[in-house]
Motif scaffolding. Structure first.
Motif, mmCIF file in Angstrom:
data_model
loop_
_atom_site.group_PDB
_atom_site.id
_atom_site.type_symbol
_atom_site.label_atom_id
_atom_site.label_comp_id
_atom_site.label_asym_id
_atom_site.label_seq_id
_atom_site.Cartn_x
_atom_site.Cartn_y
_atom_site.Cartn_z
ATOM 1 N N ASP A 257 0.841 -1.206 0.000
ATOM 2 C CA ASP A 257 0.000 0.000 0.000
ATOM 3 C C ASP A 257 0.876 1.255 0.000
ATOM 4 O OD1 ASP A 257 -2.528 -1.260 0.087
ATOM 5 O OD2 ASP A 257 -2.346 -1.569 2.254
ATOM 6 N N TRP A 258 1.884 1.259 0.884
ATOM 7 C CA TRP A 258 2.734 2.461 0.972
ATOM 8 C C TRP A 258 3.469 2.705 -0.344
ATOM 9 C CZ3 TRP A 258 1.040 5.321 4.524
ATOM 10 C CH2 TRP A 258 0.583 4.791 5.737
ATOM 11 N N ASP A 259 3.962 1.618 -0.918
ATOM 12 C CA ASP A 259 4.661 1.765 -2.208
ATOM 13 C C ASP A 259 3.701 2.331 -3.256
ATOM 14 O OD1 ASP A 259 6.766 0.621 -0.877
ATOM 15 O OD2 ASP A 259 6.758 -1.256 -1.999
ATOM 16 N N ARG A 260 2.472 1.825 -3.263
ATOM 17 C CA ARG A 260 1.498 2.297 -4.252
ATOM 18 C C ARG A 260 1.173 3.779 -4.010
ATOM 19 N NH1 ARG A 260 -2.499 -0.329 -2.655
ATOM 20 N NH2 ARG A 260 -3.982 1.312 -2.114
ATOM 21 N N PHE A 261 1.006 4.149 -2.753
ATOM 22 C CA PHE A 261 0.714 5.556 -2.442
ATOM 23 C C PHE A 261 1.828 6.463 -2.981
ATOM 24 C CE2 PHE A 261 -1.631 4.170 1.703
ATOM 25 C CZ PHE A 261 -2.698 3.702 0.955
ATOM 26 N N PHE A 262 3.065 6.039 -2.717
ATOM 27 C CA PHE A 262 4.200 6.824 -3.225
ATOM 28 C C PHE A 262 4.117 6.979 -4.743
ATOM 29 C CE2 PHE A 262 6.966 6.272 0.648
ATOM 30 C CZ PHE A 262 7.459 7.559 0.718
ATOM 31 N N ARG A 263 3.819 5.874 -5.435
ATOM 32 C CA ARG A 263 3.806 5.925 -6.899
ATOM 33 C C ARG A 263 2.663 6.788 -7.415
ATOM 34 N NH1 ARG A 263 4.894 0.358 -6.440
ATOM 35 N NH2 ARG A 263 2.790 -0.054 -7.206
ATOM 36 N N ILE A 264 1.506 6.734 -6.748
ATOM 37 C CA ILE A 264 0.383 7.598 -7.158
ATOM 38 C C ILE A 264 0.814 9.064 -7.096
ATOM 39 C CG2 ILE A 264 -1.885 8.478 -6.430
ATOM 40 C CD1 ILE A 264 -2.551 5.550 -5.610
ATOM 41 N N ILE A 265 1.452 9.423 -5.987
ATOM 42 C CA ILE A 265 1.859 10.822 -5.834
ATOM 43 C C ILE A 265 2.938 11.188 -6.847
ATOM 44 C CG2 ILE A 265 2.971 12.449 -4.254
ATOM 45 C CD1 ILE A 265 1.484 10.861 -2.018
ATOM 46 N N GLN A 266 3.864 10.258 -7.012
ATOM 47 C CA GLN A 266 4.937 10.483 -7.976
ATOM 48 C C GLN A 266 4.365 10.697 -9.386
ATOM 49 O OE1 GLN A 266 7.579 7.110 -8.344
ATOM 50 N NE2 GLN A 266 9.380 8.427 -8.564
ATOM 51 N N GLU A 267 3.333 9.941 -9.745
ATOM 52 C CA GLU A 267 2.732 10.066 -11.076
ATOM 53 C C GLU A 267 1.861 11.305 -11.217
ATOM 54 O OE1 GLU A 267 0.643 6.379 -11.643
ATOM 55 O OE2 GLU A 267 2.527 5.248 -11.509
ATOM 56 N N ARG A 268 1.183 11.706 -10.148
ATOM 57 C CA ARG A 268 0.188 12.757 -10.252
ATOM 58 C C ARG A 268 0.717 14.152 -9.968
ATOM 59 N NH1 ARG A 268 -4.912 10.846 -12.267
ATOM 60 N NH2 ARG A 268 -4.545 8.608 -12.309
ATOM 61 N N ASP A 269 1.805 14.237 -9.246
ATOM 62 C CA ASP A 269 2.340 15.562 -8.877
ATOM 63 C C ASP A 269 3.285 16.031 -9.986
ATOM 64 O OD1 ASP A 269 3.708 17.739 -7.937
ATOM 65 O OD2 ASP A 269 4.548 16.726 -6.174
ATOM 66 N N PRO A 270 2.878 17.038 -10.781
ATOM 67 C CA PRO A 270 3.721 17.445 -11.921
ATOM 68 C C PRO A 270 5.039 18.079 -11.478
ATOM 69 C CG PRO A 270 1.487 18.389 -12.068
ATOM 70 C CD PRO A 270 1.646 17.831 -10.697
ATOM 71 N N TYR A 271 5.113 18.503 -10.214
ATOM 72 C CA TYR A 271 6.279 19.289 -9.759
ATOM 73 C C TYR A 271 7.266 18.448 -8.961
ATOM 74 C CZ TYR A 271 2.213 22.031 -10.728
ATOM 75 O OH TYR A 271 1.075 22.501 -11.319
ATOM 76 N N GLN A 272 6.872 17.212 -8.690
ATOM 77 C CA GLN A 272 7.745 16.316 -7.925
ATOM 78 C C GLN A 272 8.189 16.968 -6.618
ATOM 79 O OE1 GLN A 272 8.344 12.964 -8.934
ATOM 80 N NE2 GLN A 272 6.581 13.591 -10.176
ATOM 81 N N HIS A 273 7.185 17.435 -5.859
ATOM 82 C CA HIS A 273 7.478 17.937 -4.514
ATOM 83 C C HIS A 273 8.166 16.843 -3.693
ATOM 84 C CE1 HIS A 273 5.384 21.763 -4.654
ATOM 85 N NE2 HIS A 273 4.316 21.191 -5.196
ATOM 86 N N LEU A 274 8.851 17.258 -2.645
ATOM 87 C CA LEU A 274 9.570 16.307 -1.789
ATOM 88 C C LEU A 274 8.601 15.271 -1.211
ATOM 89 C CD1 LEU A 274 11.876 18.905 -0.024
ATOM 90 C CD2 LEU A 274 12.580 17.168 -1.694
#
Lengths: 475, 475
Positions: A257-274
């Motif tokens: 789940d945590w890995d998936r959450f990270f990937r969702i954010i990584q894919e959806r955040d155009p600015y790659q915030h920290l």
């Protein structure tokens, strides 16, 4: 609201009318392609109630940007336009990024030395307390706030939040298919206000201290919540994503789940915030590629250099214990010890977080609810910040060859910290001088320069009392 | 000198004339069988110069003992005699033994709570300083002294010893086949004087800080030195054998050497005095059967319980840093921190050692040379000792179920220590009451009883400042 000019790293927002029937949160897809020359950013839009759809962009290059919208609903699809991104104003440095492997800088290159604090549930306390928190923050050294999206249920935290993230019926049942718009508008306003104070918002997306069901939602709801939150908030330049506070205490979530959450954010955040994730006991594997920096709970700040070596990323010890007097072991450090931990983390090449937990007749403890500070560590942390700001722009790396607790930049700058140790003298061997040396009393907040320049190898005299640091700078 | 009566656990000594020619240290074997009913002790004798051979016994049972000597030389062989061992006088409790796996007691059952100090080279400083050291010790809480047989070469230790363990020629060459008798008579007199003060002598047999060759002797000389030292000293009831200070810094010795040294002592010491070995970095395997207790150098006292579990033996952190102001990291703790480490080691179920390293115009630092104390920790350590002496005779075992830093005996006695933490309240759940509770200020040395008895579960108020302990005793 079609702005035709927008400042670099500020929020451009496009609003369109669309369908209000059915469930717009789940039925309608909506995004836009924004282009500046060959740069394309494609943020998700979001439903903001009453048939209004919005999409936000943080343009990161000055110049003319064009856009075209995309949707599964004809009313929202194919809208085009353009706007001009202007240069950033002097106080606008853009989002914070990793720099030099172990350190941070704003997008414009200004060094960012993390001096964090924590008020987990401050946005759930109502306007009076929340505005008091903002007023308090104005006079503090803090440039990062750890804060939860979801309300908090825990000791000293029995109150209900003012807003809930999902719509609720009379009986208090969450409708997990519909976000509460007042909640999110309120939340993003607080994020914006932090930005006005120069404070990064380390947004904690999940946490275990829950009585409303937000810690145990179905996977589809978790994912939808993440996409919606990213769509609303990613355009704010001061956003950081903290996947969780104490992820390892959330029994309902698996590592997948945590890995998936990270990937969702990584894919959806155009600015790659920290992006980071905070532990209680067991560290997440910070070597995973979507982790930008280590967010650590640990009381031993002398281990920071080891974690740097292990993960090759910046280390922020967000939680090393809090100044206070509650009976929990993590919440009753003396102010002196809180300050020592900031210094120790610093001279081991990391960054540290503050928190305060003094008993309060109305259970208003800074660490969770914000409001006012009652301790003595904050002015000393501000003093440390001022020293860091005078220090090397590339950050401090461990320099254990000159002393076990020392950091700096070879041949240019060294910061030695003695903490509970109280040497009356110190032999230094530093080629490449001359150097200027200052004796720093970290508690009394004094800086005393030595009269003579220092060359090669010799012994300096020290006060022989605890909480002393030595700063050595190439003359 | 044929005493016909000798007190239990004191030294019976038999002297015989024998050969003075050749090398009596290496040519002559000499021992005796001492018998009390079916108990047989067979100590080695030793050559004491000018044709005199001696053998010493510490009789451990009251009654009539007989003996017969054995030697490869007819003059020393077959001597018989008897003497009467009388009951011990009240202040004579016999040698210290391990009791209850993790603790110590004297042979008569009196609990021994180790409160150690370190003056590595105090017996090499000449009578003026040495007598001053003894006078200082008289007013301290210390009941164990770590001290080296061999002189010390190190920072602040440039002086030559008064006596050397081996005979030397004019050029300063050691004759490693001949022991210096003045040296050993002097050394054992100091051991005896410590006993008169109620102080155990933790005799360090090897150490790395050497410029005379004693750290790099051939194996036969090492072994002969151990046998001779045991022959001379084992009959003193306050002797403990410490195989080394920082064994892991002695490059010339292998692990097989250390194991052999342990076995030599184990075979030659009729009384099985306590045996340990002290590390710099890497622990020796304290699980080996000849190790009676762990002698540890480490600055993290919160690990004591872990070492107890690992080795199932008492843990003495002989060296956790010293109160002082020298530039070495291990020698510049504040007095407050030295006291904290004593308390921390105690509430994790172990025992701690003191040392003091304040800069001195003539390089007379207590940790090596003894003489006088200049710090502030010793009265607080005495205060801790008095608390331990009022505590359970079976020793303190970790009680982490009531608090992370707590020890005691289940249902009878608990000692909680807060150190750098400063809770203003503490919830306790203790069935089997009522209990009396005292609030202890470990720095101010005050004990404040709570007025009411404590039952089952409730919250107590605490001062909300550092360095506080709580004592809970069954009423």
């Amino acid at each position: 609201m079609h702005s035709h000019t927008i400042e670099r790293w500020k929020v451009f927002e496009l609003s369109l009318d669309g369908p209000a029937a059915g469930n717009p949160f789940t039925d309608v897809t909506f995004s836009a392609q924004f282009k500046y020359r060959n740069r394309v950013l494609e943020p998700d839009g979001f439903y903001d109630g009453e048939g209004v759809y919005r999409i936000r962009l943080m343009p990161d290059m000055p110049g003319v940007w064009t856009y075209v919208t995309k949707s599964n609903h004809p009313e929202l699809d194919g809208h085009t336009g353009e706007f001009t991104c202007t240069e950033a104003s002097p106080e606008n440095h853009g989002p914070v990024r990793v720099r030099n492997t172990y350190h941070f800088a704003y997008a414009d290159g200004t060094p960012y030395r993390q001096i964090g604090t924590t008020c987990y549930a401050w946005v759930h306390q109502g306007d009076i307390l929340e505005e008091q928190t903002l007023a308090t923050l104005k006079d503090t050294p803090f440039n990062k706030m750890r804060m939860c999206v979801f309300p908090k249920h825990y000791i000293y935290n029995a109150n209900e939040p003012v807003h809930y993230p999902f719509e609720r019926d009379q009986a208090g049942q969450n409708d997990l298919t519909r976000f509460d718009l007042l909640f999110f508008r309120h939340f993003e306003r607080r994020v914006e206000q932090l930005d006005e104070l120069g404070i990064e918002a380390d947004i904690i997306l999940f946490h275990p201290y829950d009585r409303w069901g937000f810690a145990t939602m179905p996977a589809e709801v978790d994912d939808c919540y993440l996409r919606y939150t990213v769509a609303r908030l990613a355009a704010y330049r001061n956003v950081w994503w903290s996947l969780a506070n104490e992820y390892d205490l959330m029994r309902a979530k698996s590592m997948a789940d945590w890995d998936r959450f990270f990937r969702i954010i990584q894919e959806r955040d155009p600015y790659q915030h920290l992006r980071s994730i905070h532990n209680c006991y067991q560290f997440y594997d910070h070597n995973k590629p979507w982790v930008t920096h280590c967010s650590v709970q640990h009381s031993d700040l002398e281990q920071v250099a080891k974690w740097r070596d292990l993960y090759r990323k910046p280390v922020i010890v967000d939680e090393c214990g809090y100044e206070g007097n509650i009976e929990k072991h993590w919440g009753n450090l003396s102010a002196q010890e809180m300050v020592r931990r900031f210094w120790l983390g610093t001279v081991h090449g990391g960054y540290v977080g503050h928190g305060e937990t003094y008993l309060h007749p109305e259970d208003i403890l800074w660490w969770s609810k914000g409001s006012q500070l009652h301790g003595q560590s904050v002015p000393r942390i501000a003093f440390l910040r001022s020293i860091l700001e005078q220090g090397p722009v590339d950050g401090l790396d461990p320099m254990t060859t000159i002393y076990p607790n020392a950091s700096g930049r070879e041949g240019k700058y060294y910061l030695i910290y003695y903490g509970l140790h109280q040497p009356a003298e110190q032999t230094l061997e530093l080629p490449g001088g001359p150097y200027r040396i200052d004796i720093i009393d970290t508690w009394e907040m004094t800086i005393t320069p030595l009269e003579r320049f220092f060359e090669d190898k010799s012994q300096i005299q020290l006060p022989g009392k605890p909480d002393i640091a030595v700063r050595i700078q190439k003359a």
